[in-house]
Design a protein around this motif. Structure first.
Motif, mmCIF file in Angstrom:
data_model
loop_
_atom_site.group_PDB
_atom_site.id
_atom_site.type_symbol
_atom_site.label_atom_id
_atom_site.label_comp_id
_atom_site.label_asym_id
_atom_site.label_seq_id
_atom_site.Cartn_x
_atom_site.Cartn_y
_atom_site.Cartn_z
ATOM 1 N N GLU A 233 -56.169 25.440 -8.935
ATOM 2 C CA GLU A 233 -57.613 25.531 -9.115
ATOM 3 C C GLU A 233 -58.312 24.232 -8.729
ATOM 4 N N HIS A 262 -57.142 34.676 -11.636
ATOM 5 C CA HIS A 262 -56.764 33.546 -12.501
ATOM 6 C C HIS A 262 -57.468 32.260 -12.045
ATOM 7 N N HIS A 266 -60.520 29.789 -13.759
ATOM 8 C CA HIS A 266 -60.384 28.337 -13.965
ATOM 9 C C HIS A 266 -61.663 27.573 -13.598
ATOM 10 N N GLU A 296 -54.406 27.043 -19.761
ATOM 11 C CA GLU A 296 -53.586 27.980 -18.992
ATOM 12 C C GLU A 296 -53.377 29.301 -19.721
ATOM 13 N N TYR A 364 -48.254 29.026 -20.540
ATOM 14 C CA TYR A 364 -48.815 30.236 -19.915
ATOM 15 C C TYR A 364 -48.507 31.461 -20.781
HETATM 16 ZN ZN LIG Z 1 -53.723 28.206 -14.066
#
Ligand SMILES: [Zn+2]
Length: 570
Positions: A233, A262, A266, A296, A364
């Motif tokens: 990101e 995803h 971010h 995350e 995660y």
């Molecule tokens: Zn990430």
């Protein structure tokens, strides 16, 4: 103004020649190269790629300098108003966070290879690329008359670019923001399908947050001919490395959607809503933070959930992703030993490798499941009015847009202010503790009409003997994981033992078949361990290991479950 120039005099050596012209005021200045890159919370030590480092004044007179640590140089400026720093950067690694050069492209992630001084960190930056005039440049940097511009060094370090003759691009608009999707490499994009899906999850994410942090955004896709899956990101862009080419719009398409959603999330969470410990980033050393479960974890959860909320994934496709996280959670014994907050702090140590067995958890996976629990607990506490979306939206407006970093206490207080309930138990027992949360997960799944199920693992070796393996080149089975308390572990086997025979019968890529066949017999296992041949007897243990977990919709959801599902998935 700070000026950079990039050229690749001999592409097959993969050295990028970089020159930086930096204004100086004092007799001495200190030049830094970043030691890490945001998005990867471990030291990258990029200076290992720097070769032939030189400093001169503008008239090419050499200046005295001394290297004072691995990526810091102290320069005697001798009254110069500007210094010229030149060096070669070895660019042979191609992933979503790296810098790479060959005859086909110049791909630069400036945080890997751009030096800076603290005095000029806020000065504007001009970038000149010495590249073929047939090439295009994909980047979020402002570009004009063949040059690129960054507002300051922070923007430069956060703005990768790909210069190449193989770029393809399409754009779409959402809520007044232009989104550019670039592909570099060998790929035949199905633009119609892609734009429709990207439009849907982008619209849906922006609608929940009410606004997007930047005016223009770029997806920079590096498509590779071999297997790859990685995203990084940035504030105004993301780099995604995906391959092999021929699967990108086939079996990998859901991965392309998953990683893109995803990385887009971010832009709010991490690039704007940033941990207080990283406000501002200190590029010279570790920036320890326990908030990986927010950065995350919440992003992993929301990235996938928005694909479902926006109708890009149906419930079944979404639950496939959730099942992957559940399985990782239950397979990792580290969950009994180290909390997700502690594991976040330790990403700087070994956050991106498997590490010592059973030592830690993934920010995660654990973060994603805890985000789900938090989401449902909020829905329950507010009679389905607010979920985790509302917490993130308020963090965005009250912290992110105000330029204030978020601490753990801020996150906890925000959850409590939205939900009007105590977050103590989840925070202390599950985020900072290692209390098992299977029953809490079951409860939360039930709230939205889902059911957590588990079944025995089909592989005999894993399910009954408690070990996982890979076949070796000669047909043996190399032990890669063992379940504590399973027959393999109790019998004395070790990780990396190579099983070559079972009860005197040679194993030829069929260890599982032999074990299953010998189910009712005592099992003697012959292994090679460090060059020695050894035999062990496995004890009987009457239970199952490595159960398979999955979540499915309940058959007949009741009224509250239907209402819960509706609130959660919208
Ligand atoms: Zn990430």
């Amino acid at each position: 103004m700070v000026k950079f120039s990039f050229s690749v005099p001999q592409p097959n050596t993969q050295y990028i020649h970089i020159e930086a012209t930096i204004p100086v005021k004092e007799e001495q200045t200190t030049i830094h190269l970043p030691a890490w890159r945001p998005g990867r919370y471990e030291l990258g030590n990029f200076a290992k790629n720097v070769w032939n480092f030189k400093v001169t004044d503008v008239n090419q007179n050499g200046l005295e300098f001394q290297k004072i640590n691995k990526d810091t140089w102290e320069v005697e400026t001798s009254g110069s108003k500007e210094i010229l720093v030149s060096y070669n950067y070895y660019a042979s690694e191609l992933n979503a966070g790296s810098t790479f050069a060959d005859k086909d492209q110049l791909y630069v992630n400036p945080v890997n290879c751009c030096v800076f001084t603290k005095e000029t960190f806020n000065d504007p930056v001009e970038i000149t690329l010495d590249i073929s005039d047939k090439w295009e440049v994909a980047t979020s940097l402002e570009s004009k008359d063949g040059k690129c511009y960054a507002e300051n060094t922070e923007e430069l370090l956060d703005s990768p670019f790909i210069a190449s003759g193989m770029l393809q691009r399409e754009s779409y608009e959402s809520h007044g923001v232009t989104f550019h999707v670039w592909f570099n490499g060998i790929v035949k994009p199905d633009w119609e399908r892609l734009i429709k899906d990207f439009q849907a999850f982008t619209d849906s994410q922006i609608a929940k947050f009410a606004e997007f942090p930047v005016k223009e955004y770029h997806y920079l896709n590096q498509i590779l001919p071999y297997k790859a899956y990685h995203g990084v990101e940035h504030t105004k862009s993301t780099v995604i490395a995906l391959g092999p080419s021929y699967e990108v719009f086939g079996s990998l398409y859901k991965e392309l959607l998953g990683v893109s959603s995803h990385e887009l999330y971010h832009t709010w969470n991490v690039k704007t809503i940033r941990p207080a410990e990283m406000m501002p980033y200190d590029f010279t050393k570790e920036n320890y933070s326990p908030l990986g479960y927010l950065c995350e974890g919440v992003t992993t959860y929301m990235g996938d959930l928005f694909l479902h909320k926006s109708g890009v994934f149906n419930l079944e496709q979404y639950l496939d992703e959730m099942n992957t996280q559940l399985q990782r959670h239950f397979d990792n014994q580290g969950r009994f030993h180290y909390s997700v907050a502690e594991s976040s702090f330790d990403t700087w140590l070994d956050g991106y490798v498997a590490g010592a067995p059973g030592r830690k958890v993934s920010i995660y996976t654990e973060g994603c499941l805890l985000a789900f629990i938090t989401d449902v607990k909020l829905l329950e506490a507010t009679k389905n009015k607010y979920g985790l979306d509302e917490v993130m939206k308020r963090l965005f407006f009250q912290f992110g847009l105000e330029g204030k970093g978020v601490s753990e206490a801020d996150y906890k207080a925000m959850v409590e202010s939205v939900g009007k309930f105590s977050f103590d138990e989840i925070f202390n027992d599950y985020i900072h503790g290692t209390k098992p949360f299977e029953s809490l997960l079951t409860y939360c799944f039930d709230y939205v009409g889902l059911e957590l199920q588990h079944q025995p693992e089909e592989s005999y070796a894993a399910g009954r003997l408690g070990f996982k393996y890979l076949n070796s080149s000669r047909g043996g089975a190399i032990i890669k994981a063992m379940y504590p308390g399973g027959p393999a572990e109790l019998g004395g086997l070790m990780l990396d033992d190579e099983i070559v025979a079972v009860n005197g019968l040679e194993v030829k890529n069929n260890v599982n078949e032999w074990f299953k066949y010998l189910d009712d017999e005592q099992k003697e296992v012959t292994v090679f361990r460090g060059g020695k041949l050894l035999t062990f007897t496995l004890p009987e243990v009457n239970r199952y290991f490595y159960n398979k977990y999955s979540v499915k919709p309940v058959k007949d959801p009741n009224g509250p479950q239907k209402a819960g599902m509706k609130a959660w998935a919208n």
